[in-house]
Structure formats: C-alpha cells, structure tokens
Design a protein around this motif. Structure first.
Motif, PDB file in Angstrom:
ATOM      1  N   GLN A  33      49.804  21.202  44.269  1.00  0.00           N
ATOM      2  CA  GLN A  33      48.907  20.298  43.538  1.00  0.00           C
ATOM      3  C   GLN A  33      47.691  20.784  42.867  1.00  0.00           C
ATOM      4  OE1 GLN A  33      47.634  17.718  46.676  1.00  0.00           O
ATOM      5  NE2 GLN A  33      49.656  16.627  47.258  1.00  0.00           N
ATOM      6  N   SER A  34      47.401  21.972  43.186  1.00  0.00           N
ATOM      7  CA  SER A  34      46.145  22.423  42.665  1.00  0.00           C
ATOM      8  C   SER A  34      46.290  23.477  41.595  1.00  0.00           C
ATOM      9  CB  SER A  34      45.194  23.222  43.953  1.00  0.00           C
ATOM     10  OG  SER A  34      45.973  23.900  44.407  1.00  0.00           O
ATOM     11  N   VAL A  35      47.179  24.337  41.675  1.00  0.00           N
ATOM     12  CA  VAL A  35      47.369  25.336  40.772  1.00  0.00           C
ATOM     13  C   VAL A  35      48.672  25.440  39.989  1.00  0.00           C
ATOM     14  CG1 VAL A  35      45.429  26.800  41.527  1.00  0.00           C
ATOM     15  CG2 VAL A  35      47.614  27.158  42.617  1.00  0.00           C
ATOM     16  N   THR A  64      51.637  34.336  36.501  1.00  0.00           N
ATOM     17  CA  THR A  64      50.427  33.568  37.019  1.00  0.00           C
ATOM     18  C   THR A  64      50.818  32.812  38.227  1.00  0.00           C
ATOM     19  OG1 THR A  64      49.281  33.706  34.890  1.00  0.00           O
ATOM     20  CG2 THR A  64      48.545  32.121  36.815  1.00  0.00           C
ATOM     21  N   ASP A  65      51.973  31.969  37.963  1.00  0.00           N
ATOM     22  CA  ASP A  65      52.480  31.255  39.296  1.00  0.00           C
ATOM     23  C   ASP A  65      52.891  32.139  40.387  1.00  0.00           C
ATOM     24  OD1 ASP A  65      52.157  28.909  37.654  1.00  0.00           O
ATOM     25  OD2 ASP A  65      54.394  28.802  36.955  1.00  0.00           O
ATOM     26  N   LEU A  91      56.405  40.799  43.971  1.00  0.00           N
ATOM     27  CA  LEU A  91      55.050  40.017  44.164  1.00  0.00           C
ATOM     28  C   LEU A  91      53.766  41.040  44.328  1.00  0.00           C
ATOM     29  CD1 LEU A  91      56.166  37.250  46.595  1.00  0.00           C
ATOM     30  CD2 LEU A  91      56.038  36.991  44.296  1.00  0.00           C
ATOM     31  N   HIS A  92      52.715  40.663  43.711  1.00  0.00           N
ATOM     32  CA  HIS A  92      51.324  41.394  43.778  1.00  0.00           C
ATOM     33  C   HIS A  92      50.427  40.395  44.564  1.00  0.00           C
ATOM     34  CE1 HIS A  92      52.725  44.473  41.034  1.00  0.00           C
ATOM     35  NE2 HIS A  92      53.438  43.598  40.313  1.00  0.00           N
ATOM     36  N   ARG A 131      41.676  27.665  40.727  1.00  0.00           N
ATOM     37  CA  ARG A 131      42.062  28.783  39.621  1.00  0.00           C
ATOM     38  C   ARG A 131      41.188  30.053  39.451  1.00  0.00           C
ATOM     39  NH1 ARG A 131      46.204  25.876  36.999  1.00  0.00           N
ATOM     40  NH2 ARG A 131      46.192  23.677  37.243  1.00  0.00           N
ATOM     41  N   ASP A 132      40.205  29.938  39.998  1.00  0.00           N
ATOM     42  CA  ASP A 132      39.549  31.512  40.158  1.00  0.00           C
ATOM     43  C   ASP A 132      39.906  32.259  40.960  1.00  0.00           C
ATOM     44  OD1 ASP A 132      37.930  30.469  38.110  1.00  0.00           O
ATOM     45  OD2 ASP A 132      36.360  29.777  39.254  1.00  0.00           O
ATOM     46  N   MET A 133      41.121  32.106  41.953  1.00  0.00           N
ATOM     47  CA  MET A 133      41.577  32.901  43.064  1.00  0.00           C
ATOM     48  C   MET A 133      41.857  34.145  42.492  1.00  0.00           C
ATOM     49  SD  MET A 133      44.594  31.989  45.581  1.00  0.00           S
ATOM     50  CE  MET A 133      44.664  32.859  47.021  1.00  0.00           C
TER      51      MET A 133
END
Length: 343
Positions: A33-35, A64-65, A91-92, A131-133
């Motif tokens: 829902q959020s990103v 990015t996802d 994955l990173h 989105r700043d994560m």
C-alpha cells in the motif's frame, strides 16, 4: 505477470514461528500500500516441498521495489517461480552492522527481534517518510526502550536512535552492552554517561553515543547518534523537542511481567500509562510522523488503545492489513499493534 515466493526466516521462538506467515502477509500488504503502489497481487500462504512460503504475483519488480522488500522483517530469501523451479533473487538489506547487534542479547522478557523489526517497518510505512526508508537517515524514539532491542534495530538501519526508560537496571545493562559491543567490533564511536539536571535537581541519567558507519565517515564528522535517558517516559518532553522525531516505536507494558515501576511495584496500569504518556509522545512527533505500539489485548482492548491515541491528537489507522497483526505470545499475552499518524 510473474510469480514470487518469499521464504520465511526460521525463528527459534516456536510460538512466533507459528504466527510468522500471517504476520509477514500483513506486513507485505502494508508495504504494498505504501511504497509499492499496489503492484503486488494474490499474496497468500503456499506450501512448497512441505515448507510454508508467502507467494504473490507482480508485473515486474524494479530494483527499488526489491530494495524495499529486502527489509521485510521475516524474509529469509526471495525467489521467482519458474515452473517447478525457484530462481533466487539477490537482495540488498539496509543492515549497516553485523546482525549480532540484534541477536546477541538474551534476557527474560526480551521482545522477539523479528517482531521489533516488523513493528518498526509497519510504523515507518504508515508515516509520510515511508519512501525515505532507503536513502534518508531517520530519527526514531522508543519511549519505553528497556534494554534497547528497538534502539539496536534502528542503528542497524543506519538511523539515529533515542530511548527513554525508567528502569535503572535496564539503563545500566544497555549502556554496558552497547559500549562493549562497539569496542569488540572495533566500530569508531564515542560514548558518555552523564547526569541530567533541571533547576538544580537530578532528573535522570543520559547515555550519549556517536557511531561511525565507516571509519572514513566518522573522521569526516558524519556519525549516527544514539541517546538513552533513564527517566519516566511521561517526562519525554524534558529531553526531546516538540516535533523532533520521525517515528515513535515501542513495546508497551503487558501488565504481566512488564510495567512502569517506582520502587518495587507496578504503579500504573498499561492503559493508564498510555493515557498519561501518549499526548507527550504525540508532541515530539513531526507532522506526518507515526507512532507504533505493541499492545497486550488481554490488558485493554484494541479499541481502547486506539481511542487514547485519537484523544492525543493522532489519526489512528485501523483498516485492512492493520487489523491482522494480532498473535499469541503466551497464555497471558495476545499481542497486537496499534498505529496512528500525526496530522
């Protein structure tokens, strides 16, 4: 459309392991829902080779996802399903330090570290800073931080951490642990414990730590900040400015083996403590910031806890996946999460 399978990280806690698939499904939906702009579909529990996975479909997942998904609390590995084969996806994670920062502490009453990460993730995803994560340093406060599981997870993400707790033994134990760990890992840092006075009266003690993500960044003056104040949580405004933190994340007293203590006895019920503290906590949140609280529903109902947050000027979030985080911890504790956002 492509199919994906998420393998759950094995948990040494049997009860938490039983709940981990459902919790991961709810956490994944909050991320979606959020990103992720709702690009994931058909998320469900699936058994592959007798092992439980969380599977879902998506058109494509960008780098990015995948960077967001890499930080799901219980994710062990992610695969693209190709017929009967599973193709691993590299994955990173955000992890800035070795994971023993999170796992090495063992003591009675410790919050499961996977759940702590989930609570932090869901709170962030509910804020204006979701989105700043990946590329911003956030400032996170745990106003009942105990021996610092949340603080350690925040540092693990490379963010600034702050804690408040009234328990002197917990304060001393954490101060000893973090300084010992940083020295043993040879992480560049400075640490100091001082007394805090207001109007010539001692109001608490404070641990201040600056931590270098690398030796080079530390030399350049770029360091994480970690503070821990040994004081009553209702005094949080004495140590933190209004509108100064992005997120508040805390594991509230369960009313069983936890509590706000003075002397040797439990002086306030968990709900009474929340009524006193929530307006103070709300004041130190930035607009758009979110608060996430782990809560024992055997002590007070979800509705009561959300009502206290609403009365404190916050906007509770109580729909969709947010109603799917309840799970049993033991016979006396059924834990849930309540989330609210500052307008």
């Amino acid at each position: 459309m492509a199919d994906y399978a998420l393998l759950i990280l094995p948990s040494t806690n049997r009860v938490y392991a039983e709940a981990s698939v459902d919790l991961t499904l709810a956490e994944l939906q909050v991320f979606n829902q959020s990103v992720l702009d709702g690009r994931l579909d058909n998320a469900t529990r699936t058994e592959l080779g007798g092992v439980p996975y969380v599977t879902f479909t998506a058109d494509t997942l960008s780098d990015t996802d995948l960077a967001y998904l890499a930080n799901l609390s219980a994710l062990y590995a992610l695969f693209r399903i190709d017929g009967k084969l599973l193709e691993p996806i590299h994955l990173h994670r955000l992890d800035a330090f070795d994971d023993d920062l999170i796992t090495i502490q063992k003591y009675q009453g410790k919050t499961n570290e996977l759940f702590t990460k989930l609570l932090l993730n869901v709170t962030l995803m509910s804020s204006a800073r979701a989105r700043d994560m990946l590329d911003h340093r956030l400032h996170v406060l745990d106003p009942m931080c105990g021996r610092g599981t949340t603080l350690n997870q925040v540092i693990m993400y490379g963010w600034d951490a702050a804690g408040v707790d009234i328990d002197q033994k917990d304060f001393e134990a954490y101060a000893t642990f973090i300084q010992t760990w940083l020295k043993r890992k040879r992480v560049k840092h400075q640490a100091e414990v001082t007394r805090v006075r207001r109007d010539k009266q001692l109001v608490g003690r404070k641990l201040d730590v600056s931590i270098g993500l690398t030796k080079e960044s530390y030399k350049a003056g770029d360091a994480l900040t970690l503070t821990y104040v040994n004081a009553d949580t209702v005094k949080t405004r004495d140590f933190h400015r209004a509108g100064s933190v992005d997120l508040i994340v805390t594991d509230a007293p369960y009313g069983v083996q936890h509590g706000s203590r003075a002397g040797q006895g439990l002086q306030r019920s968990p709900l009474e403590l929340l009524r006193e503290a929530a307006p103070v906590w709300a004041d130190v949140l930035r607009p758009g910031g979110a608060i996430g609280i782990a809560w024992n529903t055997n002590v007070a109902s979800r509705a009561d806890a959300l009502d206290v947050l609403a009365q404190s000027g916050l906007d509770p979030i109580d729909e969709g996946p947010y109603r799917s985080f309840g799970h049993r911890v033991d016979q006396a504790i059924v834990r849930d999460i309540v989330i609210a956002r500052r307008p």
